[in-house]
Design an enzyme around this catalytic site. Structure first.
Site, short mmCIF file in Angstrom:
data_model
loop_
_atom_site.label_atom_id
_atom_site.label_comp_id
_atom_site.label_asym_id
_atom_site.label_seq_id
_atom_site.Cartn_x
_atom_site.Cartn_y
_atom_site.Cartn_z
N ASP A 33 0.84 -1.20 0.00
CA ASP A 33 0.00 0.00 0.00
C ASP A 33 0.87 1.26 0.00
O ASP A 33 1.99 1.24 0.52
CB ASP A 33 -0.91 -0.04 1.24
CG ASP A 33 -2.09 0.90 1.11
OD1 ASP A 33 -2.30 1.47 0.02
OD2 ASP A 33 -2.82 1.05 2.11
N GLY A 36 0.13 5.43 -4.40
CA GLY A 36 -0.46 6.72 -4.81
C GLY A 36 0.11 7.86 -3.98
O GLY A 36 0.51 8.91 -4.51
N ARG A 37 0.19 7.65 -2.66
CA ARG A 37 0.71 8.72 -1.78
C ARG A 37 2.17 9.02 -2.07
O ARG A 37 2.60 10.17 -2.06
CB ARG A 37 0.53 8.32 -0.31
CG ARG A 37 -0.85 8.66 0.23
CD ARG A 37 -1.14 7.94 1.51
NE ARG A 37 -1.46 6.55 1.25
CZ ARG A 37 -1.54 5.60 2.18
NH1 ARG A 37 -1.28 5.91 3.43
NH2 ARG A 37 -1.85 4.38 1.87
N TRP A 38 2.94 7.99 -2.36
CA TRP A 38 4.36 8.17 -2.69
C TRP A 38 4.49 9.08 -3.91
O TRP A 38 5.31 10.01 -3.92
CB TRP A 38 5.01 6.81 -2.97
CG TRP A 38 6.46 6.86 -3.31
CD1 TRP A 38 7.51 6.82 -2.44
CD2 TRP A 38 7.03 6.96 -4.63
NE1 TRP A 38 8.70 6.88 -3.13
CE2 TRP A 38 8.43 6.98 -4.48
CE3 TRP A 38 6.50 7.06 -5.92
CZ2 TRP A 38 9.31 7.07 -5.57
CZ3 TRP A 38 7.36 7.15 -7.01
CH2 TRP A 38 8.75 7.15 -6.81
N ARG A 46 -0.36 9.23 -9.95
CA ARG A 46 -0.43 8.03 -9.11
C ARG A 46 0.26 6.83 -9.75
O ARG A 46 0.90 6.04 -9.07
CB ARG A 46 -1.90 7.66 -8.86
CG ARG A 46 -2.67 8.65 -8.01
CD ARG A 46 -4.12 8.20 -7.87
NE ARG A 46 -4.21 6.84 -7.40
CZ ARG A 46 -4.08 6.47 -6.11
NH1 ARG A 46 -3.88 7.39 -5.20
NH2 ARG A 46 -4.16 5.21 -5.77
N HIS A 50 2.91 3.21 -8.88
CA HIS A 50 2.75 1.78 -9.21
C HIS A 50 3.98 1.28 -9.99
O HIS A 50 4.41 0.16 -9.80
CB HIS A 50 1.48 1.57 -10.05
CG HIS A 50 0.22 1.93 -9.32
ND1 HIS A 50 -0.01 1.57 -8.02
CD2 HIS A 50 -0.89 2.63 -9.72
CE1 HIS A 50 -1.20 2.04 -7.64
NE2 HIS A 50 -1.74 2.68 -8.65
N GLU A 80 -11.99 -4.97 -5.51
CA GLU A 80 -12.53 -3.60 -5.32
C GLU A 80 -11.75 -2.55 -6.13
O GLU A 80 -12.22 -1.43 -6.30
CB GLU A 80 -12.47 -3.21 -3.83
CG GLU A 80 -13.49 -3.92 -2.93
CD GLU A 80 -13.19 -5.40 -2.71
OE1 GLU A 80 -12.01 -5.76 -2.56
OE2 GLU A 80 -14.14 -6.22 -2.73
N ASN A 81 -10.57 -2.91 -6.62
CA ASN A 81 -9.73 -1.92 -7.32
C ASN A 81 -10.29 -1.48 -8.67
O ASN A 81 -9.84 -0.48 -9.25
CB ASN A 81 -8.30 -2.45 -7.51
CG ASN A 81 -7.47 -2.42 -6.24
OD1 ASN A 81 -6.54 -3.21 -6.07
ND2 ASN A 81 -7.79 -1.51 -5.33
N ARG A 84 -11.30 2.26 -9.38
CA ARG A 84 -10.35 3.35 -9.67
C ARG A 84 -10.55 3.86 -11.10
O ARG A 84 -11.27 3.26 -11.88
CB ARG A 84 -8.93 2.85 -9.47
CG ARG A 84 -8.72 2.45 -8.04
CD ARG A 84 -7.31 2.07 -7.73
NE ARG A 84 -7.22 1.81 -6.30
CZ ARG A 84 -6.13 1.93 -5.58
NH1 ARG A 84 -5.01 2.31 -6.14
NH2 ARG A 84 -6.15 1.68 -4.28
N ARG A 204 1.67 -5.04 6.11
CA ARG A 204 1.00 -4.01 5.32
C ARG A 204 1.82 -2.74 5.41
O ARG A 204 2.16 -2.29 6.52
CB ARG A 204 -0.43 -3.75 5.81
CG ARG A 204 -1.13 -2.69 4.94
CD ARG A 204 -2.60 -2.54 5.19
NE ARG A 204 -3.19 -1.65 4.20
CZ ARG A 204 -4.42 -1.69 3.77
NH1 ARG A 204 -5.25 -2.59 4.24
NH2 ARG A 204 -4.86 -0.82 2.86
C1 FPP Z 1 -1.94 0.15 -3.35
O1 FPP Z 1 -1.45 1.46 -3.33
C2 FPP Z 1 -1.38 -0.56 -4.47
C3 FPP Z 1 -2.09 -1.16 -5.46
C4 FPP Z 1 -3.56 -1.16 -5.52
C5 FPP Z 1 -1.42 -1.82 -6.56
C6 FPP Z 1 -0.26 -2.63 -6.14
C7 FPP Z 1 0.57 -2.93 -7.28
C8 FPP Z 1 1.93 -2.88 -7.28
C9 FPP Z 1 2.74 -2.56 -6.10
C10 FPP Z 1 2.69 -3.28 -8.44
C11 FPP Z 1 2.37 -4.69 -8.71
C12 FPP Z 1 3.31 -5.32 -9.57
C13 FPP Z 1 3.02 -6.38 -10.32
C14 FPP Z 1 4.12 -7.11 -10.89
C15 FPP Z 1 1.66 -6.86 -10.61
P1 FPP Z 1 -2.48 2.65 -3.48
O2 FPP Z 1 -2.56 2.99 -4.92
O3 FPP Z 1 -3.78 2.28 -2.86
O4 FPP Z 1 -1.76 3.77 -2.69
P2 FPP Z 1 -2.48 4.96 -1.87
O5 FPP Z 1 -3.21 4.30 -0.74
O6 FPP Z 1 -1.32 5.77 -1.41
O7 FPP Z 1 -3.37 5.69 -2.82
#
Ligand code: FPP
Length: 262
Positions: A33, A36-38, A46, A50, A80-81, A84, A204
């Protein structure tokens, strides 16, 4: 003992650490997780988070394999994603393609086997193909299983499992009295990583302390470790620190500590 392992401390220092090989978690699951914040912190879109997150997956896969972990389960896309934006979903669907295109040779070199759990039939054709090809290319590897949860949701998984069991009862292959915890466990998607169906450790990142519909049945006795690090900045030394924390915990599985039963 592993030689020359370093952990990042919460104070941001680097410290040498001895992990106990006899107490290594065999199955580690990670909710990655904070992408997006990073990105937003850096004024980037965002999806840049990823992209960086995908590179971190490579580093953590390699580190986990080196540490002798048997199964690494990564929550890459939840049921649930789909809520987005179209742009973000489309980027996330391209990631496995990019990842496997560049990383399969390293996986083979490290004897890592790819597994995927989730409702993959709903993924775009190109994503399904990338996943299928990676599974095929690594199927003879005997080392760590890199298990991606892709279009996965734990409640849906349990519903699917219950339906499978009910069908067996209807078909007279199973009686109601025969249904037990083992039957349920075997009906779930983690049966594909048996005998390591249940994670020993769930990590997490990003400071959120929720399970978010991930492995609800399987996490019953897992140790949960939450770190403030955002996934794109998570390093092998953070994994070592989180495993170190796991090793300090006293896992009793509902019992009492050995020798304290009298
Ligand atoms: C959550 O961060 C992350 C995800 C929903 C996607 C995770 C995917 C990756 C780390 C890359 C996966 C790589 C492969 C090889 C499939 P968020 O977007 O919810 O972050 P935020 O909470 O800061 O908005």
């Amino acid at each position: 003992m592993f030689k020359n392992l370093f952990k990042n401390t919460p104070e941001g220092e680097i410290q040498e650490v001895n992990l106990d090989e006899a107490k290594m978690p065999q199955h580690v699951a990670i909710i990655m997780d904070g992408n997006g914040r990073w990105a937003q912190k850096r004024g980037l879109p965002r999806v840049a988070g990823h992209k960086r997150g995908m590179e971190v997956v490579k580093d953590i896969t390699k580190a986990s394999s080196d540490l002798g972990i048997k199964v690494l389960t990564l929550y890459a896309f939840s049921t649930e994603n789909w809520k987005r934006s179209e742009k973000e979903v489309s980027f996330l669907m391209d990631l496995p393609v990019k990842f496997f295109n560049t990383f399969v040779p390293d996986l083979v070199e490290n004897n890592v086997k790819v597994n995927v759990m989730g409702y993959t039939e709903y993924l775009p054709e190109k994503t399904q193909k990338a996943v299928h090809d990676a599974i095929e290319q690594t199927k003879d590897n005997t080392g760590m299983i890199l298990n991606f949860a892709l279009n996965y949701g734990a409640r849906a998984e349990i519903v699917t499992g219950v339906k499978k069991i009910a069908q067996k009862v209807v078909d007279h292959e199973l009686s109601i009295d025969e249904i037990n915890e083992d039957t349920v466990s075997k009906s779930l998607m983690t049966e594909s990583v048996a005998p390591y169906n249940n994670p020993d450790l769930l990590i997490r990142t990003s400071g959120e302390e929720r399970i978010s519909n991930f492995l609800l049945w399987q996490l019953a006795y897992s140790e949960l470790v939450f770190t403030d690090k955002l996934w794109p900045e998570y390093q092998p030394a953070d994994l070592v620190e989180n495993i170190y924390e796991f090793q300090q915990r006293d896992r009793r599985f509902g019992g009492v500590k050995e020798g304290k039963n009298k």
